[in-house]
Design a protein around this motif. Sequence first.
Motif, short mmCIF file in Angstrom:
data_model
loop_
_atom_site.label_atom_id
_atom_site.label_comp_id
_atom_site.label_asym_id
_atom_site.label_seq_id
_atom_site.Cartn_x
_atom_site.Cartn_y
_atom_site.Cartn_z
N GLY A 29 0.82 -1.20 0.00
CA GLY A 29 0.00 0.00 0.00
C GLY A 29 0.85 1.25 0.00
N SER A 30 0.25 2.35 0.41
CA SER A 30 0.94 3.63 0.49
C SER A 30 1.85 3.64 1.71
CB SER A 30 -0.09 4.76 0.60
OG SER A 30 -0.74 4.70 1.86
N THR A 31 2.43 4.77 2.00
CA THR A 31 3.31 4.88 3.16
C THR A 31 2.57 4.65 4.47
OG1 THR A 31 3.01 7.29 3.12
CG2 THR A 31 4.98 6.40 2.04
N ASP A 32 1.24 4.61 4.42
CA ASP A 32 0.45 4.33 5.63
C ASP A 32 0.69 2.91 6.14
OD1 ASP A 32 -0.63 6.86 5.55
OD2 ASP A 32 -2.44 6.25 4.46
N VAL A 33 1.20 2.01 5.28
CA VAL A 33 1.43 0.63 5.73
C VAL A 33 2.74 0.50 6.50
CG1 VAL A 33 0.13 -0.25 3.76
CG2 VAL A 33 2.64 -0.16 3.63
N LEU A 34 3.53 1.57 6.57
CA LEU A 34 4.81 1.54 7.28
C LEU A 34 4.63 2.06 8.69
CD1 LEU A 34 7.10 3.09 4.51
CD2 LEU A 34 6.65 0.67 4.93
N SER A 35 5.23 1.36 9.64
CA SER A 35 5.13 1.82 11.03
C SER A 35 6.42 1.51 11.78
CB SER A 35 3.96 1.14 11.75
OG SER A 35 4.13 -0.26 11.80
N LEU A 36 6.76 2.36 12.72
CA LEU A 36 7.93 2.16 13.57
C LEU A 36 7.55 1.18 14.68
CD1 LEU A 36 10.88 3.06 14.15
CD2 LEU A 36 9.91 4.78 15.69
N ARG A 67 4.61 -0.68 -2.31
CA ARG A 67 3.31 -0.69 -2.97
C ARG A 67 3.01 -2.01 -3.69
NH1 ARG A 67 0.84 4.21 -3.28
NH2 ARG A 67 2.04 6.03 -2.64
N GLY A 68 4.07 -2.79 -3.95
CA GLY A 68 3.87 -4.02 -4.71
C GLY A 68 3.58 -3.76 -6.17
N THR A 69 4.09 -2.64 -6.67
CA THR A 69 3.90 -2.28 -8.07
C THR A 69 5.24 -1.90 -8.71
OG1 THR A 69 3.50 0.05 -7.46
CG2 THR A 69 1.58 -1.39 -7.66
N PRO A 70 5.43 -2.16 -10.00
CA PRO A 70 4.53 -2.93 -10.85
C PRO A 70 4.39 -4.37 -10.35
CG PRO A 70 6.64 -2.64 -11.92
CD PRO A 70 6.68 -1.79 -10.69
N PHE A 71 3.32 -5.05 -10.77
CA PHE A 71 2.97 -6.33 -10.18
C PHE A 71 4.08 -7.37 -10.33
CE2 PHE A 71 0.84 -10.43 -9.85
CZ PHE A 71 0.08 -10.25 -8.70
N ALA A 324 7.77 9.65 5.36
CA ALA A 324 7.87 10.99 4.76
C ALA A 324 8.99 11.04 3.73
CB ALA A 324 8.11 12.04 5.85
N ALA A 325 10.10 10.34 4.00
CA ALA A 325 11.21 10.30 3.06
C ALA A 325 10.81 9.63 1.76
CB ALA A 325 12.39 9.57 3.69
N ILE A 326 10.03 8.55 1.85
CA ILE A 326 9.58 7.86 0.64
C ILE A 326 8.59 8.73 -0.13
CG2 ILE A 326 8.27 5.88 -0.21
CD1 ILE A 326 9.56 4.20 1.96
#
Length: 342
Positions: A29-36, A67-71, A324-326
């Motif tokens: 997904g987006s950067t929302d899937v990343l967590s510390l 993101r898993g893209t491109p597939f 944020a860096a990504i």
Amino acid sequence: MKTSNALTPAQGDNKENGKMKAIVQTEYGSTDVLSLQEVDKPVVTDNGVLVRVYAASVNAGDWHLMRGTPFFSRLLFGGLLKPKIAILGSDMAGRVEAVGKDVTQFKPGDEVFGDLSECGFGAFAEYVCVIETALVLKPTNASFEEAATVPGSALAALQGLRDFGQLQPGQKVLINGASGGVGSFAVQIAKTFGAEVTALCSPKKMNMVRSLGADYVVDYTKTNITKNEQRYDLILDMAAYRSVFDYLPLLTTEGTYLLVGGSAAQFLQMMFLGDWISRISRRKVKYLACKPNQQDLLTLKELIVAGKIVPFIDQCYNLSEVPAAIRHLEQRQVMGKVAIRV
């Protein structure tokens, strides 16, 4: 060195119960899937080197894996539905904390940098354990942040120019996307090879690219480079968003077009039609398949020590700010590299 906010290694690490902090993902997904998160610290294997990571850097590959893209990237790295790589980050620099009994090249206290892309990734963390051939000693004249920006991007530039492009002294090279991570190293490395460099970039990045040593800097918003009467021995395309056929007339009869980065559509075209395009155009048309290796890392280290290439850091973020860096990198406005302070 063209950088700011040089890293001072963290003092007084408090890693109780074998835990460490890392940026973790469990879904695409987006950067929302990343967590510390707090996760288990790596265990030293017999042939492993445990490194306390002081700095890392962000590459386009990180957001593609996120993101898993491109597939088709999921086919290469596993995890069709969920990522198998929980901790991203392929470029790092740090200090050796411990080594396995079979390790001969390093000892605790050594300052190192390396490419983890064939060792499971994991640079966005406080510690990583990798095989010794993924590392080399850090240049003494580079900060940890600067060294961490080198492995993936500079390696791609080196192999693209030397191995795929077979660039020779006096030849002319056109570098599209010259202000980015790979491009900023490619300009400098091409000059060490004795080539004449024409760099293509946006207007606000022209001064930066000139500072890297480019002979000619072209504003792509004002000049249609495909109408240029100049002919090039090598075209290094880091921003392949237009057809390769547009560039073929710019090549000499023995010239090479090399796709390094850009759209998935152009990459797939090169994968499946590159040989056919080469035959009908009578020009060499290729895409870069980078091969991380220790010897090339040593070559890059020597170039840094000699002052022939200098990492250019656009911005530095803390470990907790990796999302944020990504996002910053995804906007495609970065000059040089984005570093991570761990």
